[in-house]
Design a protein around this motif. Structure first.
Motif, PDB file in Angstrom:
ATOM      1  N   THR B 156      -6.360   7.746   1.137  1.00 53.17           N
ATOM      2  CA  THR B 156      -6.983   7.169  -0.065  1.00 53.17           C
ATOM      3  C   THR B 156      -6.251   5.861  -0.353  1.00 53.17           C
ATOM      4  OG1 THR B 156      -5.457   8.243  -1.551  1.00 53.17           O
ATOM      5  CG2 THR B 156      -7.509   9.407  -1.115  1.00 53.17           C
ATOM      6  N   ASP B 157      -6.639   5.181  -1.419  1.00 50.98           N
ATOM      7  CA  ASP B 157      -5.913   3.945  -1.740  1.00 50.98           C
ATOM      8  C   ASP B 157      -4.455   4.239  -2.086  1.00 50.98           C
ATOM      9  OD1 ASP B 157      -6.697   5.310  -3.947  1.00 50.98           O
ATOM     10  OD2 ASP B 157      -7.256   3.560  -5.137  1.00 50.98           O
ATOM     11  N   GLY B 158      -4.168   5.468  -2.491  1.00 52.25           N
ATOM     12  CA  GLY B 158      -2.794   5.847  -2.834  1.00 52.25           C
ATOM     13  C   GLY B 158      -1.931   6.062  -1.606  1.00 52.25           C
ATOM     14  N   LEU B 239       1.775   4.185   7.114  1.00 53.65           N
ATOM     15  CA  LEU B 239       0.982   4.753   6.020  1.00 53.65           C
ATOM     16  C   LEU B 239       1.923   5.392   5.007  1.00 53.65           C
ATOM     17  CD1 LEU B 239      -1.905   6.552   7.960  1.00 53.65           C
ATOM     18  CD2 LEU B 239      -2.024   4.371   6.778  1.00 53.65           C
ATOM     19  N   LYS B 240       1.667   5.170   3.738  1.00 54.90           N
ATOM     20  CA  LYS B 240       2.552   5.735   2.715  1.00 54.90           C
ATOM     21  C   LYS B 240       2.259   7.219   2.537  1.00 54.90           C
ATOM     22  CE  LYS B 240       4.386   4.955  -1.870  1.00 54.90           C
ATOM     23  NZ  LYS B 240       4.247   4.298  -3.155  1.00 54.90           N
ATOM     24  N   GLN B 261       6.863  13.794  -3.360  1.00 53.57           N
ATOM     25  CA  GLN B 261       5.560  13.962  -4.017  1.00 53.57           C
ATOM     26  C   GLN B 261       4.540  13.081  -3.289  1.00 53.57           C
ATOM     27  OE1 GLN B 261       5.371  12.817  -8.144  1.00 53.57           O
ATOM     28  NE2 GLN B 261       3.936  14.450  -8.565  1.00 53.57           N
ATOM     29  N   PRO B 262       3.392  13.665  -2.906  1.00 54.60           N
ATOM     30  CA  PRO B 262       2.406  12.848  -2.184  1.00 54.60           C
ATOM     31  C   PRO B 262       1.935  11.656  -3.007  1.00 54.60           C
ATOM     32  CG  PRO B 262       1.802  15.172  -2.128  1.00 54.60           C
ATOM     33  CD  PRO B 262       2.927  15.044  -3.094  1.00 54.60           C
ATOM     34  N   ALA B 263       1.737  10.533  -2.318  1.00 56.81           N
ATOM     35  CA  ALA B 263       1.284   9.323  -3.011  1.00 56.81           C
ATOM     36  C   ALA B 263      -0.186   9.450  -3.408  1.00 56.81           C
ATOM     37  CB  ALA B 263       1.483   8.113  -2.115  1.00 56.81           C
ATOM     38  N   ALA B 264      -0.968  10.121  -2.577  1.00 55.21           N
ATOM     39  CA  ALA B 264      -2.391  10.309  -2.890  1.00 55.21           C
ATOM     40  C   ALA B 264      -2.535  11.444  -3.890  1.00 55.21           C
ATOM     41  CB  ALA B 264      -3.157  10.637  -1.620  1.00 55.21           C
ATOM     42  N   ARG B 265      -3.477  11.281  -4.821  1.00 54.90           N
ATOM     43  CA  ARG B 265      -3.714  12.356  -5.794  1.00 54.90           C
ATOM     44  C   ARG B 265      -4.641  13.381  -5.149  1.00 54.90           C
ATOM     45  NH1 ARG B 265      -5.443   9.247 -11.030  1.00 54.90           N
ATOM     46  NH2 ARG B 265      -6.028   7.730  -9.467  1.00 54.90           N
TER      47      ARG B 265
END
Lengths: 182, 298
Positions: B156-158, B239-240, B261-265
């Motif tokens: 995702t963008d996150g 990739l973050k 903690q994952p960057a993507a929600r």
């Protein structure tokens, strides 16, 4: 007719299981197909309940990240156990059905978790929390579903019974005994 | 339909149960042995489910979108003022960047650097979540007909979301990074700048990842970002993945215990991007290793 009604109920239950989690996350804890499987097993039709268990289990597994067949395995086992209990104990009372659905859900979730552990798979959710929430949610939802199904079947059955019992009898008008005494 | 007596049903039931249990057991054993394979049952069921899940998702998202838009109207005026100011700032920044881009292009030409090939991103919608409460996979509305293949990364963008683990012509199943089975080659900070290499795996706690095997002698701090290294042969580098939220420092002989903690929600994502990325072929000597057979199968 009962078979068609239950099959439609099972299809709806599978569709709900597929879609409702995306609508609201906590709805994932309700095992809709299990409610219908247990209902079918309580009707003392073990073959139908067993087939329902496997079909709905595989349908849910196909969309799940878990092992294919694990849900089918647990639900088939539960369907057989409940139908055997229903053979020996009279479970037509709703109050008696509540602990049965709770116990069935507990066993089903436990077996599901157990077979995953057996095959070396780890689940994403905590087992204690998942089992507890599932038992509570499925029992509550199951009670309402059974109330609905019971009212649907008992209304028609009562009507049919009344027709069978009273139709051939001729109802005569009672005469007033006081008048007769005159 | 054949009407059976109650006695016949009772006699037949145990045998039917044994047959069905065996069938399910064989399915499970096969599924556990061949991970990430394509199954006819999965593929057909997912295709059938798409016809239900897609309309339901469309309806629910439009209903929730309508209500959230009403709620958003209140804060719209304040936001408008802030945005106007931001636009002015960004315009100045853009002009500066245009100059930098021109300079960059000139220098590239000067050094004769080839343009790096970037992978295409296929945007897709999350149409379903795992029907079982035990797992956390998602189903998206892009399948093999759109060019999606097994193990393609999903973002995702996150940040990173997971990878494609099952395919049907119209849909794909995505295993999230929070799953215990997933192992991602990762580094704390940017590659080349940091030595803190390790493997990020899911935990039983939702929305939390664990980074393993990071040497205790390397300096790591809470709040640092974790990125993919590309060494796992699935995800591209850079990739973050997330940010460090908890750290128990190790020593020279014990690794750090790092929670990320994952960057993507992951819980609320509605749209994701599938990276049409295929990892580079492994060298021949690596493919011959006994434990390499599983991963090279497609």
């Amino acid at each position: 007719m009962e078979g068609v009604k239950l099959t439609i109920a099972l299809i709806i239950a599978i569709l709900l299981q597929w879609t409702l989690r995306n609508v609201w996350e906590p709805l994932a804890f309700i095992d809709f197909p299990l409610i219908i499987i247990v209902y079918a097993a309580i009707q003392r039709n073990s073959i139908r309940a067993l087939l329902f268990g496997t079909i709905s289990g595989v349908a849910v597994d196909a969309l799940s990240g878990g092992l294919m067949g694990s849900s089918g395995f647990s639900k088939t086992l539960v369907a057989y156990a409940v139908s055997e209990i229903a053979r020996r104990v009279y479970l037509d009372n709703l109050i008696l059905r509540i602990p049965v659905i709770a116990g069935a859900c507990f066993v089903s979730e436990l077996v599901y978790y157990g077979v995953h552990r057996l095959f070396g798979q780890t689940t994403t959710s905590d087992p204690v929390i998942t089992i507890a929430y599932s038992v509570i949610a499925t029992t509550i939802a199951g009670t309402f579903v059974y109330l609905g199904l019971q009212s649907m079947s008992t209304d028609r059955a009562r009507l049919r019974k009344r027709k069978e019992v009273f139709a051939p009898r001729r109802q005569t008008r009672r005469r007033n005994p006081i008048r007769l005494g005159k | 339909m054949v009407e059976r007596s109650q006695k016949e049903v009772w006699r037949l039931a145990p045998w039917l149960m044994i047959a069905l249990l065996l069938g399910n057991f064989v399915l499970m054993a096969f599924d556990a042995k061949v991970e990430g394979g394509e199954y006819v049952i999965r593929s057909w069921t997912q295709t059938a489910a798409d016809f239900v899940q897609s309309p339901v998702t469309t309806v629910t998202s439009s209903v929730s979108g309508y209500f959230s838009s009403i709620a958003n109207l209140r804060s719209a005026q304040d936001e408008n003022g802030e945005l106007k100011q931001k636009v002015q700032e960004l315009e100045v920044e853009l002009k500066q960047k245009e100059g930098l881009d021109e300079e960059n292009a000139r220098l590239r030409k000067f050094l004769d650097l080839k343009e790096q090939s970037k992978y295409k991103v296929l945007t897709s919608r999350v149409i379903g979540r795992d029907p079982s409460a035990w797992f956390d996979s998602a189903i998206v509305n892009r399948g093999s007909l759109d060019g999606v293949k097994l193990n393609m990364p999903v973002v995702t963008d996150g940040g990173l979301v997971g990878r494609v683990t099952a395919l049907s012509p119209l849909t794909s199943q995505v295993d999230l990074i929070t799953r215990d089975k997933s192992g991602i080659g990762a580094v704390v900070g940017q590659i080349g700048e940091s030595n803190a290499l390790g493997v990020v795996a899911g935990t039983s706690k939702k929305e939390l990842l664990e980074m393993k095997y990071v040497s205790g002698s390397v300096d790591v701090q809470v709040g640092q970002a974790v990125f993919t290294t590309g060494q796992d042969g699935i995800f591209p580098s850079g990739l973050k993945i997330g940010e460090i939220v908890n750290l128990v420092s190790g020593s020279a002989t014990t690794p750090h215990i790092i929670e990320t903690q994952p960057a993507a929600r992951l819980g609320t994502m509605q749209e994701v991007g599938i990276l049409l990325y295929e990892p580079p072929e492994k060298p021949e000597f690596e493919q011959k290793l006994p434990n390499a057979t599983k991963s090279t199968k497609k």
